[in-house]
Enzyme design. Structure first.
Site, PDB file in Angstrom:
ATOM      1  N   ASP A  27       0.982  -1.119  -0.022  1.00 44.18           N
ATOM      2  CA  ASP A  27      -0.118  -0.131  -0.071  1.00 44.18           C
ATOM      3  C   ASP A  27       0.913   1.294   0.054  1.00 44.18           C
ATOM      4  OD1 ASP A  27      -2.250   1.434  -0.139  1.00 44.18           O
ATOM      5  OD2 ASP A  27      -2.915   0.992   1.991  1.00 44.18           O
ATOM      6  N   HIS A  44       3.138   3.003  -9.175  1.00 45.75           N
ATOM      7  CA  HIS A  44       2.636   1.506  -9.103  1.00 45.75           C
ATOM      8  C   HIS A  44       4.128   0.922  -9.796  1.00 45.75           C
ATOM      9  CE1 HIS A  44      -1.102   1.926  -7.748  1.00 45.75           C
ATOM     10  NE2 HIS A  44      -1.828   2.181  -8.659  1.00 45.75           N
ATOM     11  N   LEU A 138      11.239 -20.810  -4.426  1.00 48.65           N
ATOM     12  CA  LEU A 138      10.057 -19.966  -3.774  1.00 48.65           C
ATOM     13  C   LEU A 138       8.877 -20.032  -4.337  1.00 48.65           C
ATOM     14  CD1 LEU A 138       9.564 -17.268  -1.865  1.00 48.65           C
ATOM     15  CD2 LEU A 138      10.045 -16.000  -3.966  1.00 48.65           C
TER      16      LEU A 138
HETATM   17  C1  FPP Z   1      -1.818   0.029  -3.312  1.00 44.90           C
HETATM   18  O1  FPP Z   1      -1.432   1.595  -3.428  1.00 44.90           O
HETATM   19  C2  FPP Z   1      -1.405  -0.813  -4.459  1.00 44.90           C
HETATM   20  C3  FPP Z   1      -2.148  -1.223  -5.455  1.00 44.90           C
HETATM   21  C4  FPP Z   1      -3.522  -0.919  -5.663  1.00 44.90           C
HETATM   22  C5  FPP Z   1      -1.333  -1.952  -6.589  1.00 44.90           C
HETATM   23  C6  FPP Z   1      -0.166  -2.857  -6.352  1.00 44.90           C
HETATM   24  C7  FPP Z   1       0.407  -3.189  -7.397  1.00 44.90           C
HETATM   25  C8  FPP Z   1       1.642  -3.219  -7.734  1.00 44.90           C
HETATM   26  C9  FPP Z   1       2.564  -2.605  -7.023  1.00 44.90           C
HETATM   27  C10 FPP Z   1       2.153  -3.664  -9.385  1.00 44.90           C
HETATM   28  C11 FPP Z   1       1.256  -4.544 -10.091  1.00 44.90           C
HETATM   29  C12 FPP Z   1       1.694  -5.974  -9.760  1.00 44.90           C
HETATM   30  C13 FPP Z   1       2.263  -6.512 -10.721  1.00 44.90           C
HETATM   31  C14 FPP Z   1       2.470  -8.021 -10.601  1.00 44.90           C
HETATM   32  C15 FPP Z   1       2.834  -6.029 -11.923  1.00 44.90           C
HETATM   33  P1  FPP Z   1      -2.521   2.700  -3.567  1.00 44.90           P
HETATM   34  O2  FPP Z   1      -2.429   3.031  -5.157  1.00 44.90           O
HETATM   35  O3  FPP Z   1      -3.824   2.211  -3.080  1.00 44.90           O
HETATM   36  O4  FPP Z   1      -1.737   3.756  -2.683  1.00 44.90           O
HETATM   37  P2  FPP Z   1      -2.427   4.999  -1.970  1.00 44.90           P
HETATM   38  O5  FPP Z   1      -3.187   4.387  -0.882  1.00 44.90           O
HETATM   39  O6  FPP Z   1      -1.412   5.840  -1.367  1.00 44.90           O
HETATM   40  O7  FPP Z   1      -3.291   5.638  -2.839  1.00 44.90           O
END
Ligand code: FPP
Length: 251
Positions: A27, A44, A138
């Protein structure tokens, strides 16, 4: 090619008492980007780099299973541009990383509704699972189009169908048969759940599997979560006394 990483100063860990299964709620990507006055997609992208480092370290440490919450069923409701960016990153991730992951014996599993994914992503996810299926290193699980409640309903339906066919008695449904019907069948239950960015929630991630997980919450935003932070979380885990509902011998 084997992974190589320069060892920096890291918190000492008891290699005999590592968690078998670590789950991560990544997050804070959006906030990380906002602080830099950059689009969320950049957060991201930086998040994927953090994932790579944690995958390598887990593999080096000999951790059995690592699960990332990459895309929830609720994430479809984000603006189309952000969903598109995440779908693009998925394609990039599998295109760029699969050879190296495979060479390092990583076994990839997708947790979630793969059939509900757009066709190009679906094809890549299935291909990655098939290609790495027999790998003995893994166990890397990516929760994509995943929601824990939906997973539980999916399992209940599958068991009900087996009962209807006469393959299973209702009394034959127990914790073992149930667990073997979840997307995580065959994996150890989660020992350690890490959530970054200061949010204190499970957000519909591996609810059944986390029944006795130790929870570690950190204020670090996911793109900044590095190997040192990971060691910090593992050390916190090792400092916990796990009782699984029993009593502490010291009380
Ligand atoms: C939360 O941060 C994160 C996500 C919703 C997506 C996580 C995905 C990735 C790191 C990459 C995708 C995966 C692969 C396998 C390529 P947020 O956007 O909710 O952050 P915020 O709370 O600060 O807005």
């Amino acid at each position: 090619m084997a992974w190589f990483r320069k060892k920096t100063e890291l918190q000492a860990l008891d290699t005999e008492r590592l968690p078998r299964h670590v789950a991560v709620i990544m997050d804070g990507n959006g906030r990380w980007a906002k602080r830099r006055m950059q689009p969320r997609a950049l957060g991201h992208r930086a998040g994927v780099e953090a994932m790579r480092a944690i995958i390598r370290e887990s593999s080096d440490l000999g951790i059995e299973a690592l699960s990332f919450y990459a895309f929830s069923t609720e994430n479809w409701s984000r603006p189309a541009g952000e969903v598109g960016a995440l779908m693009g990153l998925l394609v990039e991730f599998f295109g760029r990383e699969i050879d190296e992951l495979h060479a390092n014996r990583v076994c990839i599993r997708i947790l979630g509704d793969v059939d509900g994914m757009p066709k190009p992503q679906r094809g890549l996810l299935i291909e990655a699972m098939e290609r790495t299926r027999k790998n003995t290193g893994l166990k890397l699980n990516l929760a994509i189009n995943y929601g824990s409640r939906a997973e539980i309903i999916h399992a209940v339906r599958a068991l009900a169908a087996r009962v209807e066919k006469g393959e299973l008695e209702p009394t034959g449904i127990d914790e073992t048969t149930f667990v073997e019907t979840l997307y995580t069948a065959g994996l150890p239950e989660v020992d350690l759940l890490i959530r970054t960015s200061g949010e204190l929630r499970l957000s519909n991630f591996l609810l059944y599997q986390c029944a006795y997980a130790e929870l570690v919450f950190t204020d670090i935003l996911w793109p900044d979560f590095n190997v040192a932070a990971y060691h910090g979380a593992l050390a916190a885990y090792q400092g916990r006394e796990r009782r699984f509902g029993g009593r502490s011998p010291s009380l």
